[in-house]
Design a protein around this motif. Structure first.
Motif, PDB file in Angstrom:
ATOM      1  N   GLU A   1      39.391  40.291  38.195  1.00  0.00           N
ATOM      2  CA  GLU A   1      40.790  39.925  38.455  1.00  0.00           C
ATOM      3  C   GLU A   1      41.748  40.796  37.645  1.00  0.00           C
ATOM      4  O   GLU A   1      42.784  41.236  38.149  1.00  0.00           O
ATOM      5  CB  GLU A   1      41.022  38.450  38.116  1.00  0.00           C
ATOM      6  CG  GLU A   1      40.367  37.486  39.076  1.00  0.00           C
ATOM      7  CD  GLU A   1      40.520  36.043  38.634  1.00  0.00           C
ATOM      8  OE1 GLU A   1      41.284  35.771  37.680  1.00  0.00           O
ATOM      9  OE2 GLU A   1      39.868  35.178  39.239  1.00  0.00           O
ATOM     10  N   ARG A   2      41.410  41.059  36.389  1.00  0.00           N
ATOM     11  CA  ARG A   2      42.271  41.911  35.561  1.00  0.00           C
ATOM     12  C   ARG A   2      42.330  43.336  36.119  1.00  0.00           C
ATOM     13  O   ARG A   2      43.384  43.975  36.114  1.00  0.00           O
ATOM     14  CB  ARG A   2      41.760  41.933  34.122  1.00  0.00           C
ATOM     15  CG  ARG A   2      41.984  40.613  33.406  1.00  0.00           C
ATOM     16  CD  ARG A   2      41.626  40.702  31.952  1.00  0.00           C
ATOM     17  NE  ARG A   2      42.499  41.658  31.285  1.00  0.00           N
ATOM     18  CZ  ARG A   2      42.245  42.188  30.094  1.00  0.00           C
ATOM     19  NH1 ARG A   2      41.137  41.852  29.448  1.00  0.00           N
ATOM     20  NH2 ARG A   2      43.064  43.047  29.564  1.00  0.00           N
TER      21      ARG A   2
ATOM     22  N   ALA B   1      41.890  44.124  39.288  1.00  0.00           N
ATOM     23  CA  ALA B   1      42.643  44.057  40.538  1.00  0.00           C
ATOM     24  C   ALA B   1      44.156  43.971  40.283  1.00  0.00           C
ATOM     25  O   ALA B   1      44.956  44.504  41.056  1.00  0.00           O
ATOM     26  CB  ALA B   1      42.186  42.852  41.354  1.00  0.00           C
ATOM     27  N   ARG B   2      44.554  43.312  39.197  1.00  0.00           N
ATOM     28  CA  ARG B   2      45.984  43.216  38.875  1.00  0.00           C
ATOM     29  C   ARG B   2      46.522  44.491  38.227  1.00  0.00           C
ATOM     30  O   ARG B   2      47.718  44.640  38.067  1.00  0.00           O
ATOM     31  CB  ARG B   2      46.220  42.037  37.927  1.00  0.00           C
ATOM     32  CG  ARG B   2      46.167  40.683  38.621  1.00  0.00           C
ATOM     33  CD  ARG B   2      46.716  39.589  37.726  1.00  0.00           C
ATOM     34  NE  ARG B   2      45.987  39.468  36.469  1.00  0.00           N
ATOM     35  CZ  ARG B   2      45.094  38.506  36.204  1.00  0.00           C
ATOM     36  NH1 ARG B   2      44.819  37.594  37.116  1.00  0.00           N
ATOM     37  NH2 ARG B   2      44.480  38.472  35.050  1.00  0.00           N
ATOM     38  N   GLY B   3      45.627  45.376  37.818  1.00  0.00           N
ATOM     39  CA  GLY B   3      46.059  46.629  37.209  1.00  0.00           C
ATOM     40  C   GLY B   3      46.257  46.533  35.713  1.00  0.00           C
ATOM     41  O   GLY B   3      46.880  47.405  35.106  1.00  0.00           O
ATOM     42  N   GLU B   4      45.731  45.486  35.080  1.00  0.00           N
ATOM     43  CA  GLU B   4      45.873  45.342  33.632  1.00  0.00           C
ATOM     44  C   GLU B   4      44.973  46.325  32.890  1.00  0.00           C
ATOM     45  O   GLU B   4      45.302  46.737  31.772  1.00  0.00           O
ATOM     46  CB  GLU B   4      45.542  43.901  33.213  1.00  0.00           C
ATOM     47  CG  GLU B   4      46.524  42.866  33.730  1.00  0.00           C
ATOM     48  CD  GLU B   4      46.123  41.456  33.336  1.00  0.00           C
ATOM     49  OE1 GLU B   4      45.179  41.285  32.539  1.00  0.00           O
ATOM     50  OE2 GLU B   4      46.765  40.518  33.836  1.00  0.00           O
TER      51      GLU B   4
END
Length: 99
Positions: A78-79, A81-84
């Motif tokens: 998820e991180r 995918a969010r670009g973090e």
């Protein structure tokens, strides 16, 4: 005005004198000291009863959070995918989690 003079003459003077029924006689001051204390105790007991009834009607408290169904790898995806995090950091952390 003889009637008014007669009514004034009949005033009971002893009724207004200090006697055994005064506030400071026969322990009358106990009510002045303990009355407010008993009122505070009564209000505290009443509030405690109301709180206990509300807690009883509310059911058991939820003190333990349910376990999360997400794995650390899911959070990492998820991180990413969010670009973090970038791809290099994602690969590095995935490799560490796989070990």
């Amino acid at each position: 005005m003889p009637g008014a003079a007669w009514a004034q003459a009949e005033v009971d003077v002893e009724r207004y004198a200090w006697g055994p029924h005064g506030m400071w006689w026969n322990g009358g001051w106990y009510g002045m000291i303990f009355g407010p204390l008993f009122m505070i105790l009564f209000l505290a007991a009443l509030i405690a009863i109301v709180v206990l009834i509300v807690r009883w009607l509310g059911g058991p408290a939820q003190t333990i959070a349910p376990p999360s169904s997400r794995t650390p790898l899911d959070i990492l995806k998820e991180r990413f995918a969010r670009g973090e995090i970038d791809k290099a950091e994602y690969e590095e952390r995935r490799r560490v989690l796989g070990e």
